[in-house]
Design a protein around this motif. Structure first.
Motif, PDB file in Angstrom:
ATOM      1  N   CYS A 145      -3.177  11.082   4.723  1.00  0.00           N
ATOM      2  CA  CYS A 145      -2.803   9.984   5.614  1.00  0.00           C
ATOM      3  C   CYS A 145      -2.142  10.535   6.877  1.00  0.00           C
ATOM      4  O   CYS A 145      -1.655  11.661   6.924  1.00  0.00           O
ATOM      5  CB  CYS A 145      -1.853   9.026   4.894  1.00  0.00           C
ATOM      6  N   THR A 146      -2.164   9.718   7.929  1.00  0.00           N
ATOM      7  CA  THR A 146      -1.544  10.084   9.201  1.00  0.00           C
ATOM      8  C   THR A 146      -0.390   9.130   9.487  1.00  0.00           C
ATOM      9  O   THR A 146      -0.400   7.975   9.051  1.00  0.00           O
ATOM     10  CB  THR A 146      -2.559  10.019  10.349  1.00  0.00           C
ATOM     11  N   ARG A 147       0.580   9.605  10.246  1.00  0.00           N
ATOM     12  CA  ARG A 147       1.768   8.792  10.506  1.00  0.00           C
ATOM     13  C   ARG A 147       1.410   7.446  11.137  1.00  0.00           C
ATOM     14  O   ARG A 147       2.033   6.430  10.834  1.00  0.00           O
ATOM     15  CB  ARG A 147       2.736   9.558  11.419  1.00  0.00           C
ATOM     16  N   ASP A 148       0.413   7.431  12.028  1.00  0.00           N
ATOM     17  CA  ASP A 148       0.096   6.196  12.733  1.00  0.00           C
ATOM     18  C   ASP A 148      -0.571   5.150  11.833  1.00  0.00           C
ATOM     19  O   ASP A 148      -0.695   3.991  12.213  1.00  0.00           O
ATOM     20  CB  ASP A 148      -0.778   6.470  13.957  1.00  0.00           C
ATOM     21  N   GLN A 149      -1.006   5.540  10.633  1.00  0.00           N
ATOM     22  CA  GLN A 149      -1.579   4.565   9.702  1.00  0.00           C
ATOM     23  C   GLN A 149      -0.508   3.672   9.089  1.00  0.00           C
ATOM     24  O   GLN A 149      -0.811   2.613   8.536  1.00  0.00           O
ATOM     25  CB  GLN A 149      -2.356   5.273   8.596  1.00  0.00           C
ATOM     26  N   GLY A 150       0.755   4.104   9.178  1.00  0.00           N
ATOM     27  CA  GLY A 150       1.845   3.289   8.670  1.00  0.00           C
ATOM     28  C   GLY A 150       1.909   3.260   7.151  1.00  0.00           C
ATOM     29  O   GLY A 150       1.391   4.134   6.476  1.00  0.00           O
ATOM     30  N   HIS A 151       2.570   2.235   6.618  1.00  0.00           N
ATOM     31  CA  HIS A 151       2.761   2.037   5.180  1.00  0.00           C
ATOM     32  C   HIS A 151       3.640   3.147   4.584  1.00  0.00           C
ATOM     33  O   HIS A 151       4.075   4.070   5.275  1.00  0.00           O
ATOM     34  CB  HIS A 151       1.416   1.954   4.456  1.00  0.00           C
ATOM     35  N   THR A 152       3.893   3.057   3.315  1.00  0.00           N
ATOM     36  CA  THR A 152       4.621   4.108   2.597  1.00  0.00           C
ATOM     37  C   THR A 152       3.661   5.267   2.355  1.00  0.00           C
ATOM     38  O   THR A 152       2.510   5.057   1.992  1.00  0.00           O
ATOM     39  CB  THR A 152       5.154   3.572   1.266  1.00  0.00           C
TER      40      THR A 152
ATOM     41  N   GLN B 253       8.638   1.299   4.593  1.00  0.00           N
ATOM     42  CA  GLN B 253       7.702   2.235   5.212  1.00  0.00           C
ATOM     43  C   GLN B 253       8.419   3.561   5.417  1.00  0.00           C
ATOM     44  O   GLN B 253       9.053   3.791   6.441  1.00  0.00           O
ATOM     45  CB  GLN B 253       7.181   1.696   6.546  1.00  0.00           C
ATOM     46  N   GLN B 254       8.294   4.432   4.426  1.00  0.00           N
ATOM     47  CA  GLN B 254       8.910   5.745   4.488  1.00  0.00           C
ATOM     48  C   GLN B 254       7.868   6.806   4.189  1.00  0.00           C
ATOM     49  O   GLN B 254       6.847   6.529   3.553  1.00  0.00           O
ATOM     50  CB  GLN B 254      10.070   5.855   3.492  1.00  0.00           C
ATOM     51  N   VAL B 255       8.138   8.024   4.635  1.00  0.00           N
ATOM     52  CA  VAL B 255       7.271   9.163   4.347  1.00  0.00           C
ATOM     53  C   VAL B 255       8.031  10.110   3.432  1.00  0.00           C
ATOM     54  O   VAL B 255       9.113  10.595   3.789  1.00  0.00           O
ATOM     55  CB  VAL B 255       6.845   9.889   5.635  1.00  0.00           C
ATOM     56  N   TYR B 256       7.488  10.338   2.240  1.00  0.00           N
ATOM     57  CA  TYR B 256       8.096  11.247   1.278  1.00  0.00           C
ATOM     58  C   TYR B 256       7.294  12.551   1.292  1.00  0.00           C
ATOM     59  O   TYR B 256       6.068  12.532   1.148  1.00  0.00           O
ATOM     60  CB  TYR B 256       8.087  10.643  -0.126  1.00  0.00           C
ATOM     61  N   VAL B 257       7.998  13.677   1.460  1.00  0.00           N
ATOM     62  CA  VAL B 257       7.335  14.974   1.596  1.00  0.00           C
ATOM     63  C   VAL B 257       7.622  15.823   0.366  1.00  0.00           C
ATOM     64  O   VAL B 257       8.787  16.086   0.032  1.00  0.00           O
ATOM     65  CB  VAL B 257       7.819  15.703   2.866  1.00  0.00           C
ATOM     66  N   LEU B 258       6.557  16.240  -0.322  1.00  0.00           N
ATOM     67  CA  LEU B 258       6.689  17.041  -1.536  1.00  0.00           C
ATOM     68  C   LEU B 258       6.507  18.524  -1.224  1.00  0.00           C
ATOM     69  O   LEU B 258       5.744  18.889  -0.323  1.00  0.00           O
ATOM     70  CB  LEU B 258       5.634  16.605  -2.562  1.00  0.00           C
ATOM     71  N   PRO B 259       7.182  19.404  -1.960  1.00  0.00           N
ATOM     72  CA  PRO B 259       7.082  20.847  -1.695  1.00  0.00           C
ATOM     73  C   PRO B 259       5.722  21.418  -2.090  1.00  0.00           C
ATOM     74  O   PRO B 259       5.014  20.860  -2.927  1.00  0.00           O
ATOM     75  CB  PRO B 259       8.196  21.441  -2.571  1.00  0.00           C
ATOM     76  N   VAL B 260       5.393  22.540  -1.468  1.00  0.00           N
ATOM     77  CA  VAL B 260       4.135  23.242  -1.764  1.00  0.00           C
ATOM     78  C   VAL B 260       4.473  24.703  -2.062  1.00  0.00           C
ATOM     79  O   VAL B 260       4.589  25.514  -1.147  1.00  0.00           O
ATOM     80  CB  VAL B 260       3.144  23.165  -0.584  1.00  0.00           C
ATOM     81  N   PRO B 261       4.635  25.079  -3.336  1.00  0.00           N
ATOM     82  CA  PRO B 261       4.995  26.463  -3.667  1.00  0.00           C
ATOM     83  C   PRO B 261       3.896  27.447  -3.288  1.00  0.00           C
ATOM     84  O   PRO B 261       2.705  27.131  -3.343  1.00  0.00           O
ATOM     85  CB  PRO B 261       5.194  26.440  -5.185  1.00  0.00           C
ATOM     86  N   LEU B 262       4.317  28.653  -2.918  1.00  0.00           N
ATOM     87  CA  LEU B 262       3.382  29.752  -2.669  1.00  0.00           C
ATOM     88  C   LEU B 262       3.004  30.375  -4.002  1.00  0.00           C
ATOM     89  O   LEU B 262       3.836  30.553  -4.887  1.00  0.00           O
ATOM     90  CB  LEU B 262       4.054  30.793  -1.768  1.00  0.00           C
ATOM     91  N   LEU B 263       1.715  30.717  -4.158  1.00  0.00           N
ATOM     92  CA  LEU B 263       1.226  31.321  -5.396  1.00  0.00           C
ATOM     93  C   LEU B 263       0.488  32.608  -5.050  1.00  0.00           C
ATOM     94  O   LEU B 263      -0.559  32.578  -4.400  1.00  0.00           O
ATOM     95  CB  LEU B 263       0.290  30.358  -6.122  1.00  0.00           C
ATOM     96  N   VAL B 264       1.051  33.737  -5.483  1.00  0.00           N
ATOM     97  CA  VAL B 264       0.449  35.032  -5.196  1.00  0.00           C
ATOM     98  C   VAL B 264      -0.328  35.493  -6.412  1.00  0.00           C
ATOM     99  O   VAL B 264       0.241  35.805  -7.453  1.00  0.00           O
ATOM    100  CB  VAL B 264       1.529  36.071  -4.807  1.00  0.00           C
TER     101      VAL B 264
ATOM    102  N   LEU C  16       0.837  -1.197   0.000  1.00  0.00           N
ATOM    103  CA  LEU C  16       0.000   0.000   0.000  1.00  0.00           C
ATOM    104  C   LEU C  16       0.873   1.249   0.000  1.00  0.00           C
ATOM    105  O   LEU C  16       1.895   1.300   0.675  1.00  0.00           O
ATOM    106  CB  LEU C  16      -0.899   0.046   1.239  1.00  0.00           C
ATOM    107  N   VAL C  17       0.419   2.254  -0.740  1.00  0.00           N
ATOM    108  CA  VAL C  17       0.983   3.600  -0.647  1.00  0.00           C
ATOM    109  C   VAL C  17      -0.168   4.540  -0.304  1.00  0.00           C
ATOM    110  O   VAL C  17      -1.192   4.542  -0.997  1.00  0.00           O
ATOM    111  CB  VAL C  17       1.671   4.035  -1.957  1.00  0.00           C
TER     112      VAL C  17
END
Length: 364
Positions: free
Chosen positions: A158-165, A329-340, A152-153
């Motif tokens: 999702c929350t950290r306690d749900q686990g999985h990738t 089981q890793q957490v990958y964090v993607l960037p969120v650009p600011l849009l003005v 599962l991905v």
């Protein structure tokens, strides 16, 4: 297994499949109907369902058996979950896989049932965009307590306690960036609106932490009266009571961070109906760069997370894990650009929060 006159292998009975996969008879029936529609199974009158022969080449047969993955998403935020699907499907097609998509109906129970259907239909892995969990439902979290038997991905909510990738956005930084931008416009009474207390939305929770951090770094106290949770249980569009309370304060907000772009649209309309000028009296901010908000006037600052890239990343990660037999089981964090979008001076979409703090420390 018994064979038909044409040498086809007969499928197990509904009872046998139900016992094997641990799901309901209607779920098994739906899965068999789906496979029949795809030409994987054939029904012979009075004799049952039979599997069509696969490729003679063992390598082709192996590829055929693992050629399906599933994607389950909620109904709310359908635009965003569809963008995620576009990314998933693009990668899956390129790599020779098919994607089955199902809706969770905004319900953890429906989500779990859909997962069972996917597995019964032959999905070798799944990408799940979790429905929001309310109150006690978090204690019955199947993603934490059950082994579904396939990789599962989990994405976005999702929350950290749900686990999985997990593939998520950097919502804490997004909350800080929005708050920083409003502070740089001279706003000091910044309201924040989000969901009711018993709805656990990890993205909004992270934005709230970014909001708090930005205010503290700037040296402003956190006014609890400016943080308001919607109690309507309808994903944040009944904002009238929040505005009534805020604008009864001796010092009402001069900026408001809404839950997302759709709530920002509603907020702006309701402010105008109260005679509050946007953006002169109150600056409004949203999140997610929704299509409906892109030509809206007055324009407002938002963020531009790439949901298609989220889907692509999730699919690449899942398929790599299936094909290698190893999905950590890793957490990958993607960037969120600011849009003005406003007429104010634009900022770099990848503006560094620490750099903003550094510029400002001598002029608080």
């Amino acid at each position: 297994m018994p064979q038909s006159d044409r040498g086809l292998e007969r499928m197990p009975t509904l009872n046998e499949l139900q016992e094997q996969y641990g799901v309901s008879r209607p779920t098994i029936s739906k899965a068999l109907a789906s496979l029949a529609a795809e030409g994987v199974l054939v029904k012979e009158q009075g004799r049952g369902m039979f599997a069509l022969p696969g490729p003679a080449d063992p390598e082709q047969a192996s590829a055929s058996q693992r050629a399906i993955i599933g994607y389950i998403a909620p109904l709310y935020g359908a635009e965003l979950s569809q963008d995620v699907f576009s990314g998933i499907d693009r990668v899956a097609q390129r790599r020779g896989w098919r994607v089955l998509m199902a809706s969770s109906g905004d319900s953890m129970e429906h989500e779990r049932a859909a997962a069972g259907e996917m597995i019964a239909a032959g999905a070798q892995g799944m990408i799940i965009y979790p429905a929001l969990r309310h109150g006690s439902l978090q204690e019955k979290e199947y993603l934490r307590t059950e082994d579904l038997g396939v990789p599962l991905v989990l994405v976005d909510t999702c929350t950290r306690d749900q686990g999985h990738t997990q593939i998520i956005f950097d919502n804490r930084r997004a909350g800080a960036q929005i708050t920083n931008w409003l502070l740089e416009q001279g706003r000091r009474r910044i309201g924040l609106a989000f969901y009711q207390e018993d709805m656990h939305h990890p993205g909004l929770d992270a934005r709230y932490q970014g909001y708090l951090g930005a205010l503290r770094e700037f040296g402003l106290p956190v006014d609890s009266q400016l943080v308001h949770r919607d109690q309507s249980n309808n994903f944040g569009f009944d904002l009238g009571p929040i505005l009534d309370e805020w604008f009864s304060l001796p010092e009402p907000p001069d900026a408001i961070i809404a839950m997302d772009d759709m709530a920002a649209l509603s907020m702006t309309d309701q402010l105008a109906a109260r005679g509050v000028r946007v953006p002169d009296d109150v600056l409004v901010a949203g999140f997610d760069n929704r299509v409906a908000a892109r030509r809206f006037q007055p324009a407002f600052v938002t963020t531009a997370p790439d949901f298609e890239n989220l889907g692509e990343t999730a699919c690449e990660t899942l398929l790599d894990g299936i094909e290698s037999g190893d999905l950590p089981q890793q957490v990958y964090v993607l960037p969120v650009p600011l849009l003005v979008r406003t007429g104010a001076s634009p900022v770099d979409a990848d503006a560094d929060v620490e750099a903003i703090f550094a510029r400002r420390r001598g002029v608080k």
